[in-house]
Enzyme design. Structure first.
Site, short mmCIF file in Angstrom:
data_model
loop_
_atom_site.label_atom_id
_atom_site.label_comp_id
_atom_site.label_asym_id
_atom_site.label_seq_id
_atom_site.Cartn_x
_atom_site.Cartn_y
_atom_site.Cartn_z
N ARG A 263 0.80 -1.24 0.00
CA ARG A 263 0.00 0.00 0.00
C ARG A 263 0.82 1.28 0.00
O ARG A 263 0.36 2.32 -0.44
CB ARG A 263 -0.95 0.01 1.19
CG ARG A 263 -2.07 -0.98 1.04
CD ARG A 263 -3.24 -0.66 1.94
NE ARG A 263 -3.89 -1.87 2.43
CZ ARG A 263 -4.65 -2.67 1.69
NH1 ARG A 263 -4.85 -2.41 0.43
NH2 ARG A 263 -5.21 -3.74 2.22
N PHE A 383 -9.10 0.43 -6.23
CA PHE A 383 -8.35 -0.85 -6.21
C PHE A 383 -7.44 -0.98 -4.99
O PHE A 383 -7.31 -0.07 -4.20
CB PHE A 383 -7.66 -1.16 -7.54
CG PHE A 383 -6.55 -0.26 -7.99
CD1 PHE A 383 -5.98 0.68 -7.19
CD2 PHE A 383 -6.06 -0.40 -9.30
CE1 PHE A 383 -4.94 1.47 -7.64
CE2 PHE A 383 -5.02 0.39 -9.77
CZ PHE A 383 -4.46 1.32 -8.92
N GLU A 384 -6.87 -2.15 -4.87
CA GLU A 384 -6.09 -2.54 -3.68
C GLU A 384 -6.93 -2.33 -2.41
O GLU A 384 -6.44 -1.87 -1.39
CB GLU A 384 -4.77 -1.77 -3.62
CG GLU A 384 -3.84 -2.18 -4.76
CD GLU A 384 -2.42 -1.68 -4.61
OE1 GLU A 384 -2.00 -1.41 -3.48
OE2 GLU A 384 -1.73 -1.60 -5.63
N GLY A 385 -8.20 -2.69 -2.49
CA GLY A 385 -9.15 -2.52 -1.37
C GLY A 385 -9.88 -1.21 -1.53
O GLY A 385 -9.25 -0.15 -1.53
#
Ligand SMILES: Cc1cc2nc3c(=O)[nH]c(=O)nc-3n(C[C@H](O)[C@H](O)[C@H](O)COP(=O)(O)OP(=O)(O)OC[C@H]3O[C@@H](n4cnc5c(N)ncnc54)[C@H](O)[C@@H]3O)c2cc1C
Length: 578
Positions: A263, A383-385
């Site tokens: 992240r 994206f990425e959660g």
């Protein structure tokens, strides 16, 4: 120990926030040359980036140039042919490439942050020796294959299957969608449901060249259009036993660890985007004149520029604090990483909106960069959660941890989740004692020794640490396990936690800048402004935190839910003036 989980329990882990971390000397040496090389390669290509965005392509020769710069080996250890940057230095590199082009940054970032991160974190010595040198040189580009048409945020519901063969190998079948680098990758980290009785998820390293592996066409996207996004399919693909990543059945843990660890790359890229927007806005504010004045003289424009600066400094402070946690080997940083992703992605989106507003009509024209930045950064909250799911994750992880620590008082809280009222008195006393001890009434701690200019900010964070602990305690007692269904309350807890953590990072950084500046006039001026930023952030955070706290109890949640039910049932807006 997680800083945020402790905040929610009423403790400020000052030793993990102060002093603000410094980039390693070894990183600084490499970074200087690397950032220059990135500017030299990407700087002259701005017209190309615009064309590639329009045509939705990234030419092979351009990707070769990224390889030649070593940008696929940024975080791979030197022993495997990479550059071996820390997470902090890696985030800084993505920040630099973001000042030029988001698609190029994503090509590099998806490879390192998520595509091959599983090999770095969980690979065996043999797997690393086999793949990392090729990944470092860019001979192999990597992609991360989790999402499916029926499994987005609910990643655990994937249906891609891996069936074990008698010889220990696996047969993989299924289709992944929206895979970044899908069309150019040579190596996929793939998550599939295995045929074990529990149907647990397992992670596999799959080569694109193997029979049965394919990918779809380049998706026609709103933003980051040049970056490759495709479906990736697996039809009876034979995967050797030695290509299982970590252990059979541990794939979900592997996926989450990769995403958590990656992240700060996204956050670093967002900070780079904000730096560009601030520079563009300054140029516009100086040169554009209306009413015989540069528009930069108008308070309404100046407010936007100062807010973008506060947001950029705050995002940067949080992202690099989290990168430092990862680089220092902290294990429990996923909540802080989620906070840095949420804050940086939303700060960039606010900045893109305001920068375009400063440029106004020009900002709307494709000739200028604002519209592309606006389109490109839209994906970052998805994206990425998604930021919604990450907010729930922050609040629930912190509450769960608080519940556990309360559970230490077993006699008092034996049945806390079933009989919330039972342990009331003891819990209150406990919380009171703990909060007093934890939040600085003792006053010989780091926060109490900050420069005068930062003490007021520190006092705000101390006070709201007490408040978040008090209200979290209360919510746990009232709702027990069913707190998980109280999404709006959880969102408010998460938002308070975000303000607290980011605010403390900002305070720490401002304190460090003041400390470092001693004697030097230019650095002193920057440090004074950093303290101003810390003060501004603290005041804004205080207003937000007070509002969120109040609205945990006094809100219109029921009415909002009821209205949503009415509209959802109808399926449309039912009123009209006709
Ligand atoms: C350009 C692009 C690149 C991508 N790259 C990759 C990649 O490389 N690899 C990969 O595996 N995936 C990738 N993805 C997929 C991405 O990670 C998913 O889009 C994301 O996880 C969200 O899933 P979804 O789009 O299906 O939304 P959904 O999960 O369907 O969510 C829809 C909405 O509901 C909300 N929501 C969902 N669940 C809840 C809940 N429990 N409570 C409250 N709200 C909720 C969400 O926040 C969202 O607003 C990419 C996507 C895009 C668009």
């Amino acid at each position: 120990m997680s800083v945020v989980k402790n905040l929610v329990a009423g403790r400020i882990l000052e030793e993990q926030l102060f002093p603000y971390p410094r980039l390693r000397d070894s990183d600084r040496e490499v970074l200087g040359a690397m950032l220059d090389a990135i500017d030299q390669y990407l700087g002259p290509k701005h017209a190309d980036f615009k064309r590639w965005d329009r045509d939705a392509e990234q030419p092979a020769e351009f990707i070769q140039g990224l390889r030649d710069l070593g940008l696929f080996g940024l975080i791979i250890p030197e022993e495997h042919g990479g550059i071996g940057l820390s997470n902090a230095a890696y985030a800084r590199v993505l920040g630099q490439s973001s000042t030029h082009d988001s698609s190029a940054t994503l090509t590099i970032g998806a490879h390192s942050s998520i595509g091959m991160k599983g090999l770095l974190l969980f690979g065996t010595a043999e797997q690393k020796a086999r793949y990392l040198p090729k990944l470092a040189s860019g001979e192999m580009i990597a992609a991360f294959c989790l999402t499916e048409s029926g499994a987005g945020s609910d990643a655990a519901s994937i249906r891609t299957r891996a069936d074990k063969n008698p010889d220990g190998s696996w047969t993989l079948n299924g289709e992944k969608i929206w895979i970044t680098n899908g069309g150019i990758a040579d190596l996929y980290t793939v998550f599939a449901r295995t045929s074990s009785p529990q149907g647990k998820i397992t992670a596999f390293v799959v080569e694109a060249a193997w029979p049965g592996v394919g990918h779809g066409a380049h998706e026609d996207k709103m933003g980051i259009r040049a970056s490759s996004t495709t479906t990736v399919s697996f039809a009876d693909v034979r995967v050797p036993a030695e290509n299982v990543l970590d252990m059979e059945g541990k794939g979900f843990k592997v996926a989450m660890a990769i995403l958590n660890n990656g992240r700060t790359g996204l956050g670093g890229g967002a900070v780079g985007g904000m730096r560009t927007l601030i520079a563009l806005s300054c140029a516009q504010a100086h040169t554009r004149k209306q009413f015989d004045q540069p528009i930069g003289d108008f308070e309404l424009i100046r407010e936007k520029i100062s807010q973008m600066t506060v947001d950029c400094f705050a995002a940067e402070s949080a992202v690099y604090m989290v990168a430092h946690y990862i680089d220092s080997g902290f294990e429990d940083y996923s909540v802080e990483a989620a906070i840095s992703k949420i804050f940086a992605s939303e700060a960039l989106q606010r900045g893109a909106y305001e920068a375009l507003q400063i440029a106004a009509g020009s900002g709307f024209m494709r000739e200028y960069p604002y519209e592309q930045v606006t389109r490109d950064c839209r994906i970052l909250t998805i994206f990425e959660g998604t930021n919604e799911v990450l907010r729930l994750y922050i609040a629930l992880s912190a509450l769960k941890s608080l519940g556990k620590s309360l559970g230490e008082l077993k006699a008092a809280v034996d049945d806390i989740f079933n009989h919330p009222i039972k342990g009331f008195g003891v819990l209150s006393d406990y919380a009171e004692r703990r909060l007093t001890r934890a939040t600085g009434v003792g006053r010989d701690k780091i926060l109490a020794q900050l420069p005068q200019s930062l003490r007021e900010s520190a006092a705000i964070y101390e006070r709201y640490t007490v408040e978040i602990a008090r209200v979290s305690d209360l919510l746990l007692r009232r709702f027990g396990r069913s707190i998980a269904d109280q999404q709006l309350k959880l969102k408010r807890i998460a938002d308070i936690a975000i303000d607290l953590f980011v605010g403390l990072c900002v305070t720490s950084r401002a304190a460090q800048l003041a400390h470092n500046a001693a004697g030097d006039a230019a650095s002193t001026a920057d440090a004074v402004q950093a303290a101003t930023i810390a003060g501004l952030f603290a005041q804004q955070a205080k207003r937000r935190m007070a509002n969120n706290l109040r609205r945990i109890e006094r809100n219109e949640d029921q009415e909002m839910n009821q209205l949503a039910g009415f509209i959802l049932d109808k399926g449309h807006y039912p009123w009209d003036v006709m």
